[in-house]
Design a protein around this motif. Structure first.
Motif, short mmCIF file in Angstrom:
data_model
loop_
_atom_site.label_atom_id
_atom_site.label_comp_id
_atom_site.label_asym_id
_atom_site.label_seq_id
_atom_site.Cartn_x
_atom_site.Cartn_y
_atom_site.Cartn_z
N ARG A 74 -3.54 9.72 -3.69
CA ARG A 74 -3.52 10.01 -2.26
C ARG A 74 -4.84 9.67 -1.57
NH1 ARG A 74 0.54 12.66 0.12
NH2 ARG A 74 -0.85 13.29 1.81
N GLU A 212 1.96 8.81 1.58
CA GLU A 212 1.60 9.39 0.29
C GLU A 212 0.50 8.61 -0.43
OE1 GLU A 212 5.12 9.88 -2.01
OE2 GLU A 212 5.96 11.42 -0.67
N TYR A 213 0.36 7.35 -0.14
CA TYR A 213 -0.67 6.51 -0.77
C TYR A 213 -0.82 5.24 0.05
CZ TYR A 213 3.63 4.46 -2.57
OH TYR A 213 4.88 3.94 -2.66
#
Length: 224
Positions: A74, A212-213
């Motif tokens: 993350r 999320e990333y």
């Protein structure tokens, strides 16, 4: 902006060499890949940063000119100014990027790339998309001679079309013979002319729509 003001933003020192800028670019990207090849699941961001410094010292760098950044999971959503999370560990099916600013033979290299451990298809696609988008923006620069704001508008449009979200806070910057900071050039994304070869870093940071990333890629804009 006047021609004089624009020219000042692309000023270089007496020792500047385009060939040495290319060497610095190549050595820095080589270091990024050497470090990535030694990163393993379970490693913390602090351990990866210490690994990076060791690799750079072994490669004979002059010095580091911006802090070593290694982002896991993350944390790949963070921007440059945010600190690493020293205890953040890389997972088994995870994504990470490395961002290095290193001086070689008196010239500034700045390179970054994203890597994936495991076989998560969406993370693999995200890493590949950051590089693809960088390549597309560079091609636009090469063929259309666009100024900085237009390059990043194009990047945002293409990122959206590819199914990703461009981070508008990451907008590129000057490099030169060390130190470039004396030229007060600002961001590439705000530079009101077509950037000259060998003087600007094009940065691309994207995120998955769920937040999320993300993935990051940067390299020197050079015509050959």
């Amino acid at each position: 902006m006047s021609e004089i003001a624009l020219a000042a933003k692309e000023a270089v020192g007496a020792s500047f060499s385009l060939d040495k800028m290319k060497l610095a670019r190549d050595r820095t990207m080589e270091a990024v890949h050497r470090i990535a090849g030694r990163v393993r699941p379970g490693m913390t961001e602090l351990q990866a940063k210490e690994l990076a410094r060791t690799v750079l010292e072994d490669m004979g760098m002059d010095r580091i000119w911006h802090g070593i950044l290694v982002r896991f999971g993350r944390s790949t959503l963070k921007i440059f100014s945010e600190k690493i999370d020293p205890d953040n560990r890389l997972g088994e099916d995870d994504i990470f990027f490395i961002d290095l600013g290193v001086v070689w033979e008196g010239h500034e290299g700045d390179a970054g790339a994203t890597f994936v451990v495991g076989q998560d298809p969406r993370k693999l696609a995200c890493a590949a998309a950051a590089r693809q988008l960088w390549d597309e923006v560079r091609e636009k620069w090469l063929h259309d001679n666009l100024a900085g704001p237009a390059l990043y508008r194009f990047a945002e449009e293409r990122a959206s079309a590819m199914g990703w979200v461009l981070n508008p806070e990451i907008r590129g910057h000057r490099v030169s013979d060390f130190p470039h900071a004396i030229y007060k050039a600002g961001n590439l994304g705000d530079f009101a002319d077509c950037p000259d070869t060998g003087l600007w870093i094009l940065e691309i940071q994207i995120a998955d729509p769920a937040g999320e990333y993300g993935a990051f890629y940067e390299d020197l804009l050079v015509r050959a």
